[in-house]
Scaffold this motif. Structure first.
Motif, PDB file in Angstrom:
ATOM      1  N   SER A  10     -24.782  39.389 150.083  1.00  0.00           N
ATOM      2  CA  SER A  10     -23.963  38.212 149.560  1.00  0.00           C
ATOM      3  C   SER A  10     -24.624  36.969 150.028  1.00  0.00           C
ATOM      4  CB  SER A  10     -22.479  38.290 149.967  1.00  0.00           C
ATOM      5  OG  SER A  10     -22.352  38.637 151.333  1.00  0.00           O
ATOM      6  N   ASN A  11     -24.098  35.956 149.591  1.00  0.00           N
ATOM      7  CA  ASN A  11     -25.136  34.635 149.783  1.00  0.00           C
ATOM      8  C   ASN A  11     -24.006  33.854 150.658  1.00  0.00           C
ATOM      9  OD1 ASN A  11     -27.479  35.243 149.024  1.00  0.00           O
ATOM     10  ND2 ASN A  11     -26.897  34.678 146.831  1.00  0.00           N
ATOM     11  N   ILE A  12     -23.373  34.321 151.460  1.00  0.00           N
ATOM     12  CA  ILE A  12     -22.269  33.514 152.406  1.00  0.00           C
ATOM     13  C   ILE A  12     -23.246  32.762 153.355  1.00  0.00           C
ATOM     14  CG2 ILE A  12     -20.357  33.782 154.130  1.00  0.00           C
ATOM     15  CD1 ILE A  12     -19.896  36.300 152.890  1.00  0.00           C
ATOM     16  N   ILE A  66     -29.109  32.982 170.535  1.00  0.00           N
ATOM     17  CA  ILE A  66     -30.053  33.747 169.565  1.00  0.00           C
ATOM     18  C   ILE A  66     -30.003  32.670 168.331  1.00  0.00           C
ATOM     19  CG2 ILE A  66     -30.143  35.874 167.913  1.00  0.00           C
ATOM     20  CD1 ILE A  66     -28.434  37.442 169.815  1.00  0.00           C
ATOM     21  N   TRP A  67     -31.232  32.629 168.004  1.00  0.00           N
ATOM     22  CA  TRP A  67     -31.622  31.682 166.962  1.00  0.00           C
ATOM     23  C   TRP A  67     -31.960  32.439 165.644  1.00  0.00           C
ATOM     24  CZ3 TRP A  67     -30.619  26.760 167.257  1.00  0.00           C
ATOM     25  CH2 TRP A  67     -30.245  25.997 168.396  1.00  0.00           C
ATOM     26  N   LEU A  68     -31.271  32.386 164.713  1.00  0.00           N
ATOM     27  CA  LEU A  68     -31.317  33.312 163.586  1.00  0.00           C
ATOM     28  C   LEU A  68     -31.582  32.456 162.376  1.00  0.00           C
ATOM     29  CD1 LEU A  68     -31.293  36.371 162.466  1.00  0.00           C
ATOM     30  CD2 LEU A  68     -28.997  36.103 162.481  1.00  0.00           C
ATOM     31  N   PRO A  69     -32.772  32.681 161.430  1.00  0.00           N
ATOM     32  CA  PRO A  69     -32.847  31.896 160.442  1.00  0.00           C
ATOM     33  C   PRO A  69     -31.671  32.081 159.434  1.00  0.00           C
ATOM     34  CG  PRO A  69     -34.943  32.971 160.914  1.00  0.00           C
ATOM     35  CD  PRO A  69     -33.799  33.650 161.776  1.00  0.00           C
ATOM     36  N   VAL A  70     -31.294  31.294 158.878  1.00  0.00           N
ATOM     37  CA  VAL A  70     -30.168  31.295 157.778  1.00  0.00           C
ATOM     38  C   VAL A  70     -30.519  32.099 156.603  1.00  0.00           C
ATOM     39  CG1 VAL A  70     -28.482  29.833 156.218  1.00  0.00           C
ATOM     40  CG2 VAL A  70     -28.925  29.031 158.468  1.00  0.00           C
ATOM     41  N   LEU A  78     -26.124  39.807 160.133  1.00  0.00           N
ATOM     42  CA  LEU A  78     -25.161  39.017 160.490  1.00  0.00           C
ATOM     43  C   LEU A  78     -23.997  39.435 159.449  1.00  0.00           C
ATOM     44  CD1 LEU A  78     -24.503  36.674 162.284  1.00  0.00           C
ATOM     45  CD2 LEU A  78     -25.006  35.094 160.857  1.00  0.00           C
ATOM     46  N   ARG A  79     -22.760  39.490 159.933  1.00  0.00           N
ATOM     47  CA  ARG A  79     -21.551  39.644 159.021  1.00  0.00           C
ATOM     48  C   ARG A  79     -20.222  39.099 159.733  1.00  0.00           C
ATOM     49  NH1 ARG A  79     -23.687  44.139 161.391  1.00  0.00           N
ATOM     50  NH2 ARG A  79     -22.053  45.750 162.628  1.00  0.00           N
ATOM     51  N   LEU A  80     -19.246  39.135 158.952  1.00  0.00           N
ATOM     52  CA  LEU A  80     -18.016  39.080 159.409  1.00  0.00           C
ATOM     53  C   LEU A  80     -17.474  40.167 160.158  1.00  0.00           C
ATOM     54  CD1 LEU A  80     -16.297  36.938 156.589  1.00  0.00           C
ATOM     55  CD2 LEU A  80     -17.115  35.937 159.146  1.00  0.00           C
ATOM     56  N   PRO A  81     -16.448  40.229 161.181  1.00  0.00           N
ATOM     57  CA  PRO A  81     -15.868  41.408 161.917  1.00  0.00           C
ATOM     58  C   PRO A  81     -15.088  42.233 160.640  1.00  0.00           C
ATOM     59  CG  PRO A  81     -15.406  39.760 162.875  1.00  0.00           C
ATOM     60  CD  PRO A  81     -15.947  38.860 161.907  1.00  0.00           C
ATOM     61  N   MET A  82     -14.837  43.526 160.971  1.00  0.00           N
ATOM     62  CA  MET A  82     -14.134  44.379 159.975  1.00  0.00           C
ATOM     63  C   MET A  82     -12.737  43.618 159.813  1.00  0.00           C
ATOM     64  SD  MET A  82     -14.981  48.186 161.041  1.00  0.00           S
ATOM     65  CE  MET A  82     -14.024  48.870 159.556  1.00  0.00           C
ATOM     66  N   THR A  83     -12.287  43.690 158.268  1.00  0.00           N
ATOM     67  CA  THR A  83     -10.893  43.272 158.088  1.00  0.00           C
ATOM     68  C   THR A  83      -9.952  44.866 158.218  1.00  0.00           C
ATOM     69  OG1 THR A  83     -11.305  43.956 155.588  1.00  0.00           O
ATOM     70  CG2 THR A  83     -11.792  41.624 156.563  1.00  0.00           C
ATOM     71  N   PRO A  84      -8.688  44.842 158.338  1.00  0.00           N
ATOM     72  CA  PRO A  84      -8.096  45.999 158.244  1.00  0.00           C
ATOM     73  C   PRO A  84      -8.257  46.876 156.856  1.00  0.00           C
ATOM     74  CG  PRO A  84      -6.735  44.058 158.877  1.00  0.00           C
ATOM     75  CD  PRO A  84      -7.826  43.426 158.426  1.00  0.00           C
ATOM     76  N   GLU A  85      -8.347  46.216 156.001  1.00  0.00           N
ATOM     77  CA  GLU A  85      -8.947  47.133 154.614  1.00  0.00           C
ATOM     78  C   GLU A  85     -10.202  47.763 154.683  1.00  0.00           C
ATOM     79  OE1 GLU A  85      -8.190  43.504 154.336  1.00  0.00           O
ATOM     80  OE2 GLU A  85      -6.176  43.835 153.947  1.00  0.00           O
ATOM     81  N   GLU A  86     -11.216  47.124 155.350  1.00  0.00           N
ATOM     82  CA  GLU A  86     -12.494  47.823 155.833  1.00  0.00           C
ATOM     83  C   GLU A  86     -12.207  48.913 156.812  1.00  0.00           C
ATOM     84  OE1 GLU A  86     -15.532  44.414 154.973  1.00  0.00           O
ATOM     85  OE2 GLU A  86     -14.666  44.423 156.984  1.00  0.00           O
ATOM     86  N   ALA A  87     -11.553  48.767 157.715  1.00  0.00           N
ATOM     87  CA  ALA A  87     -11.243  49.800 158.549  1.00  0.00           C
ATOM     88  C   ALA A  87     -10.475  51.108 157.960  1.00  0.00           C
ATOM     89  CB  ALA A  87     -10.253  49.146 159.736  1.00  0.00           C
TER      90      ALA A  87
END
Length: 144
Positions: A10-12, A66-70, A78-87
């Protein structure tokens, strides 16, 4: 019974202050987004820092960043932590009969797919990899 993984990018764009998970390194906070010159090109970078749990003591080194190119951050895990639904989805994967990767493929070809799945799909991808490795090692389709 094996199926191919569907890797979705995704392009977040993450904002400063957002807590994220980076690849297999763990949890970080986005300290900022900065423009830097690299090889004559202007590139935007995320500055990732570990969450501040203990205040730094006098005379200690600064925290490493850590320097990470966007533009390539999500491809690198690089991602968001797990949601309860993903768990919940990960738990269903671990208790199911699906193993997501072909069992007859050479390890040299499968290993990069496994790593990519973990980096791009997070905990759900890790559950897919674990279920595949269980089947591959034990030759059983369902864990006890």
């Amino acid at each position: 019974m094996g199926t191919k993984t569907s890797v979705e990018f995704s392009n977040i764009e993450f904002n400063p202050g957002t807590e994220v998970v980076y690849g297999m390194q763990g949890k970080f906070a986005i300290a900022g987004i900065e423009q830097r010159e690299v090889g004559g090109q202007s590139i935007r970078f995320y500055k990732l820092e570990t969450p501040k749990v203990i205040p730094p003591q006098k005379g200690t080194r600064k925290d490493l960043s850590i320097w990470l190119p966007v533009t390539s951050a999500q491809n690198r895990g690089l991602r968001l932590p797990m949601t309860p639904e993903e768990a919940q989805q990960a738990l269903q994967i671990l208790s199911g009969r699906e193993y997501y990767f072909p069992l007859d493929e050479n390890w040299v070809k499968v290993r990069p797919k496994l790593e990519t799945t973990v980096c791009t799909e997070g905990g759900v991808g890790l559950a897919k990899v674990v279920s595949f490795l269980f089947v591959l090692r034990r030759k059983q389709l369902v864990p006890p």
